[in-house]
Design an enzyme around this catalytic site. Structure first.
Site, short mmCIF file in Angstrom:
data_model
loop_
_atom_site.label_atom_id
_atom_site.label_comp_id
_atom_site.label_asym_id
_atom_site.label_seq_id
_atom_site.Cartn_x
_atom_site.Cartn_y
_atom_site.Cartn_z
N CYS A 2 0.87 -1.16 0.00
CA CYS A 2 0.00 0.00 0.00
C CYS A 2 0.91 1.23 0.00
CB CYS A 2 -0.87 -0.01 1.23
SG CYS A 2 -1.64 -1.60 1.57
N ARG A 27 0.99 1.83 -6.21
CA ARG A 27 1.22 0.78 -5.19
C ARG A 27 -0.06 0.06 -4.80
NH1 ARG A 27 6.14 0.88 -2.08
NH2 ARG A 27 5.04 -0.53 -0.74
N TRP A 75 -4.03 -1.55 -0.81
CA TRP A 75 -4.12 -2.73 -1.68
C TRP A 75 -4.43 -3.85 -0.70
CZ3 TRP A 75 -3.92 -4.20 -6.73
CH2 TRP A 75 -3.60 -5.52 -7.01
N ASN A 101 1.44 -0.28 6.17
CA ASN A 101 1.77 -1.16 5.04
C ASN A 101 2.34 -2.44 5.62
OD1 ASN A 101 1.20 0.88 3.30
ND2 ASN A 101 3.30 1.18 2.57
N GLY A 102 2.04 -3.58 5.01
CA GLY A 102 2.64 -4.83 5.46
C GLY A 102 1.61 -5.75 6.09
N GLU A 473 7.43 -21.04 -18.87
CA GLU A 473 7.30 -19.65 -18.42
C GLU A 473 8.42 -18.79 -19.01
OE1 GLU A 473 5.22 -17.82 -17.39
OE2 GLU A 473 6.18 -16.14 -16.40
N LYS A 477 7.69 -15.49 -21.30
CA LYS A 477 8.20 -14.17 -20.89
C LYS A 477 9.00 -13.55 -22.03
CE LYS A 477 6.56 -13.44 -18.26
NZ LYS A 477 5.48 -13.59 -17.37
N GLU A 480 6.72 -12.47 -25.10
CA GLU A 480 5.79 -11.36 -24.91
C GLU A 480 6.48 -10.00 -24.77
OE1 GLU A 480 3.32 -11.35 -21.38
OE2 GLU A 480 4.84 -12.45 -20.27
N HIS A 496 12.07 -35.93 -30.85
CA HIS A 496 10.87 -36.39 -31.56
C HIS A 496 10.37 -35.35 -32.57
CE1 HIS A 496 10.65 -39.93 -29.07
NE2 HIS A 496 10.81 -39.17 -28.00
N LYS A 596 -3.06 -5.99 -19.48
CA LYS A 596 -2.73 -6.58 -18.17
C LYS A 596 -3.82 -7.55 -17.71
CE LYS A 596 -0.33 -7.20 -14.45
NZ LYS A 596 0.77 -8.15 -14.63
C1 F6R Z 1 2.13 -13.06 -18.98
C2 F6R Z 1 0.89 -12.67 -18.38
C3 F6R Z 1 -0.36 -13.30 -18.87
C4 F6R Z 1 -1.29 -13.59 -17.68
C5 F6R Z 1 -2.64 -14.12 -18.17
C6 F6R Z 1 -3.56 -14.46 -17.01
O1 F6R Z 1 3.21 -12.42 -18.39
O2 F6R Z 1 0.87 -11.85 -17.49
O3 F6R Z 1 -0.09 -14.47 -19.56
O4 F6R Z 1 -0.67 -14.53 -16.86
O5 F6R Z 1 -3.26 -13.16 -18.97
O6 F6R Z 1 -3.79 -13.34 -16.21
P1 F6R Z 1 -4.27 -13.51 -14.74
O7 F6R Z 1 -3.18 -14.17 -13.98
O8 F6R Z 1 -4.58 -12.12 -14.26
O9 F6R Z 1 -5.50 -14.40 -14.78
#
Ligand code: F6R
Length: 603
Positions: A2, A27, A75, A101-102, A473, A477, A480, A496, A596
């Site tokens: 927060c 935050r 948050w 915070n915390g 993963e 990463k 993207e 294969h 996001k």
């Molecule tokens: C990749 C990324 C996306 C999310 C996906 C699911 O870095 O952030 O692949 O993981 O869109 O999003 P959430 O976790 O919010 O359901």
């Protein structure tokens, strides 16, 4: 995660606090509030759910006039986002206001000991009651006494009717800074530098266990024994924009660096009956389906592995957008876990609703208290704090951690791991924040390697066992954020088909943290190099000597057990993706075509 602000001076506090809160809104922003001491020395509290603009509207209707105050943008971690749970919170007499915070780990114990009833669901309100109970006329001294009872991580700002000329603060494992301007006679407190950079560039950084006081004349800090501390002031050289990122060039990098704290905070949730599953339910559990999208799906893959291995439960990870349209037979005593950073992803939410409709017992692992999934079912919340970069980093790592916590706890409840083994697993997990901090030091080596990787357009990530989930993963990463074509394969699958693609100019990124699979991985590296591909290996210290001769670059992470080592190895992969994106001039925090939170099915 927060935000805290505090102000004392000659002018009205509310506008200064609101400006500081705006600066900290990155935050967290599910509710906000301020407390101001009016000219009669009475506390005025204003708070509201939602964005900071909502609090601003409240202040228009009901101003809070006075020249000293504290503020908070929240948050949620304990208790849903609501006006009642928003900070500040007060003691029983309403004379002491606290923002925090915390996480206070022993808030329930303190509440019981004090015999108070709280009106909010927060751990913070207990701090206000504790300060009220201990108050001896000197709040700085009272804070030191309270800190001896509080367990957890916290940054606090406190306002007190009986000492109206002072703002108080304290810190334990959560950042807090103070600032003072002799010219204007103004003092400031903030959890982050961006909130006070407009007012002063010379800040005093509070250390763990210390309590501070700010007045119109200056500031004073004491340590846990009450002895005065004389910290040199830190001069802030950054501009406002980079200050929001804590001096990091991008939110993604900042969030990668926040992982030690995120791991520490998530680990702290493990106490008492933290898992909402009874012993009988754990013993009856036949099957667990974990459904998610993107990065969260990769965390689910890890989850399925550890639930099988440590809790001896059949488990499978499912892509939520597939699962919701499949016709899957449900077995008796099958549980469903939705995994999501945002808790709002449309496909995951729909899969959760479908699982509920099919009569499955459900849970969600998410990072946002009060999100759609948390409202739909009981949620286990990761404590990663708000994630601003589109690419998920710290949320992923804490999801993985949450599954390991779940697997150890269920394994114990089902009697398939001994108390001694469970204890050892918890001990290993407790080492993670420190080991993650060390792993962050691989950044410079990775940057150097990336600078030599001219024209690399195809990267294959490989791994076995838990490292395969990690490789997936790593590949996501990289693609993207840097737009480099990358794919992950279970290393045993290379022969294969995918091996046909290996030639000069290709890079194979190999994750090697599993001792018992290391020899097989080394064979894969030899196969890749024999076809002209370059090899980047990420391996543990204990394996480095064996792996290094077969890699063009070997990034070494600290030794850890087989479950936590893949978590550490995620960090160099994140840094690799980040460095590649920077080197290629990409918009790191906002990659093209991505959002996001994907709250609609197709967009
Ligand atoms: C990749 C990324 C996306 C999310 C996906 C699911 O870095 O952030 O692949 O993981 O869109 O999003 P959430 O976790 O919010 O359901």
């Amino acid at each position: 995660m927060c935000g805290i602000v505090g102000f004392i001076g000659q002018r009205q506090a509310a506008p200064v606090l609101m400006e500081g809160l705006e600066k900290l809104s990155y935050r967290g922003y599910d509710s906000a509030g301020i407390a101001v001491l009016d000219e009669r020395g009475k506390l005025l509290i204003r708070k509201e759910e939602g964005r900071i603009e909502n609090l601003r509207s409240v202040l228009v209707k009901k101003p809070a006039n006075g020249c000293a105050g504290i503020g908070h943008t929240r948050w949620a971690t304990h208790g849903k986002p609501s006006r009642l749970n928003a900070h500040p919170h007060t003691d029983e007499k309403g004379r002491i206001a606290v923002v925090h915070n915390g996480i206070i780990e022993n808030h329930e114990d303190i509440r019981r000991k004090l015999g108070v009833s709280c009106i909010s669901q927060t751990d913070t309100e207990v701090i206000a009651h504790l300060l009220g109970a201990l108050y001896d006329g000197d709040m700085q001294h009272t804070l030191l006494r309270a800190m001896k009872e509080l367990k957890g991580s916290y940054a606090l700002a406190v306002l007190c009717e009986t000492e109206p000329e002072k703002l108080f603060c304290a810190r334990q494992q959560s950042p807090l800074v103070m600032g003072f301007s002799a010219d204007s006679g103004e003092g400031h407190i903030a959890s982050d530098i961006p909130a006070l950079i407009r007012h002063t560039r010379d800040v005093l950084i509070l250390h763990d266990g210390e309590a501070g006081v700010v007045t119109r004349e200056g500031m004073r800090v004491v340590n846990a024994d009450g002895a005065a501390c004389h910290h040199p002031l830190f001069h802030v050289g950054w501009d406002e924009a980079s200050a929001e990122k804590g001096g990091f060039a991008h939110f993604m990098l900042k969030e990668i660096h926040e992982q030690p704290q995120a791991l520490r905070d998530t680990f702290a949730c493990r106490k008492g009956d933290w898992l909402p599953i009874s012993k009988q339910e754990a013993q009856d559990m036949q099957m667990v389906t974990l459904a998610a999208c993107g990065t969260a799906y990769h965390a689910a893959l890890y989850g399925a592995y550890v639930l099988e291995k440590l809790a001896r439960i059949r488990a499978r990870a499912e892509i939520a957008s597939e699962y919701r349209y499949r016709d899957v037979p449900v077995s008796e005593n099958e549980w469903f876990v939705a995994v999501s950073q945002s808790g709002e992803t449309a496909d995951t939410l729909a899969a959760l609703q479908k699982a509920k409709a099919m009569g499955m017992r459900t849970l969600a692992v998410c990072n946002v208290v009060g999100s759609g999934m948390a409202r739909e079912t009981q949620a286990l919340c990761t404590h990663a704090g708000p994630e601003m970069a589109v690419a998920s980093t710290k949320a992923y790592l804490t999801q993985v951690q949450m599954f390991l916590m779940m697997a150890i706890t269920l394994g114990g409840m089902r009697g398939v791991i001994s108390p001694a083994e469970a204890e050892e697993r918890w001990r290993q997990m407790s080492l993670l924040p420190e080991l993650a901090t060390r792993t962050l030091q691989t950044h410079a080596q990775i940057e150097r390697f990336v600078s030599r990787l001219q024209g690399c357009e195809h990267v294959f990530f490989i791994g076995r066992g838990l490292d395969y989930a990690l490789a997936m993963e790593g590949a996501l990463k990289l693609k993207e954020v840097s737009y480099v074509f990358s794919e992950a394969y279970a290393a045993g699958e290379m022969k294969h088909g995918p091996i046909a693609l290996l030639e000069k100019g290709r890079l194979v990124a190999a994750c090697i943290t599993q001792e018992k699979l290391a020899d097989k991985m080394i064979s894969n590296l030899q196969e890749a190099r024999a076809r002209g591909a370059q090899v980047l290996a990420v391996c543990t210290e204990g394996l480095a000597e064996r792996v290094r001769p077969h890699a063009d670059e070997c990034v070494v992470i600290p030794d850890a057990d087989e479950y936590t080592a893949p978590m550490l190895a995620a960090i160099p992969l994140q840094l690799f993706a980040y460095s590649m994106a920077v080197a290629r001039g990409c918009d790191v925090d906002k990659p093209r075509n991505l959002a996001k939170s994907v709250t609609v099915e197709e967009w």
